[in-house]
Enzyme design. Structure first.
Site, PDB file in Angstrom:
ATOM      1  CB  ALA A  68      59.291  36.319  -8.661  1.00  0.00           C
ATOM      2  CG  HIS A 118      65.019  41.077  -7.612  1.00  0.00           C
ATOM      3  ND1 HIS A 118      63.740  40.922  -7.118  1.00  0.00           N
ATOM      4  CD2 HIS A 118      65.282  40.701  -7.990  1.00  0.00           C
ATOM      5  CE1 HIS A 118      64.258  39.545  -7.081  1.00  0.00           C
ATOM      6  NE2 HIS A 118      64.812  39.340  -7.446  1.00  0.00           N
TER       7      HIS A 118
END
Ligand code: PAF
Length: 262
Positions: free
Chosen positions: A25, A30
């Site tokens: 996800a 990230h």
């Protein structure tokens, strides 16, 4: 397309210097970890594994968002060389030693989520054993997790450098998190109080501001010493405010170095 590795044999074909462990996800947070990893080496492996050991609530595990195709695109766009998305049997073939998170693992997030940090450390150690990176990158958003991973690396003398990337915030200063998509517009407005409170100069001011927002239920608010994760003393040099709480059904956490974010 980016290389997608599934097995231990796939991993063995190439050496990856830098590992960015994730549960998928993927979002801008990230991607910032992947970009930092890429600045360290050309060979960046992103792992995607939704680790059952760190979920004490089975519904959370079942409902955890999964978006592999999109994740592959986002990982590639941020500069990853390959993605390792193993099945549970690759990560936990049996007889994997569980890692204890020690006393700090039972405080704050650990008190709210018993066993959570032991699950995190167990999977991170397993990923380190499989990938054998020189460097691993984690976000400062999960500051207690980052502390415990560094502590594990030190205690087990693992030859891995842990580097951390600052929390990515949206324009309204709310920390980017995969849980934010669960917030409706009014809940999102409520969550603005978190970064606002973290920027206050004293805990009293933070508490006063938080008390004005009835939609946010504080779980914990503490000023800790970054080196020990214990409550900070008056003469502590590196103080960090950590906070967690609920906006209706959504649990949000955040942290900030104290006195530097005005
Ligand atoms: O921070 C996360 O996404 C997870 O806790 C981690 C470090 C990938 C371990 O499952």
């Amino acid at each position: 397309m980016i290389d997608l590795l599934k097995s231990v044999d796939d991993l063995a074909r190439q050496k990856y210097d830098v590992l960015v462990p994730t549960m998928g996800a993927l979002h801008a947070g990230h991607q910032s970890l992947i970009k930092l990893a890429k600045s360290k080496s050309e060979n960046v492996l992103v792992s995607i594994f939704v680790n059952p050991l760190q979920f004490e609530n089975k519904d959370d595990l079942i409902n955890y968002p999964k978006s592999l195709e999109k994740d592959l695109e986002l990982a590639k766009a941020a500069g990853a060389t390959a993605v390792f998305a193993p099945s549970e049997s690759v990560i936990y073939p049996g007889n994997i030693e569980k890692i204890s998170a020690g006393p700090i693992g039972e405080l704050y997030e650990g008190a709210a989520r018993p066993g959570h940090f032991s699950g995190v450390l167990t999977v991170v150690k397993r990923l380190f054993d499989l990938v054998k990176p020189k460097v691993a990158v984690f976000g400062e958003k999960d500051f207690q997790q980052l502390f415990l991973i560094k502590q594990m690396v030190k205690q087990l003398s693992l030859p891995i450098e842990i580097i951390s990337a600052p929390t990515i915030r949206d324009l309204d200063q709310v920390a980017v998190s995969s849980r934010n998509i669960k917030l409706n517009e009014s809940e999102r407005n409520t969550s603005l109080v978190i970064p606002q409170a973290l920027k206050m100069a004293t805990v009293e001011q933070m508490k006063k501001l938080l008390a004005t927002e009835s939609g946010f239920k504080v779980d914990y608010l503490e000023v800790i010493d970054e080196r020990t994760f214990m409550p900070a003393a008056a003469d502590t040099i590196n103080k960090r405010v950590i906070i967690a709480g609920w906006v209706n059904q959504v649990r949000l956490l955040d942290n900030m170095r104290m006195g530097v974010n005005k």
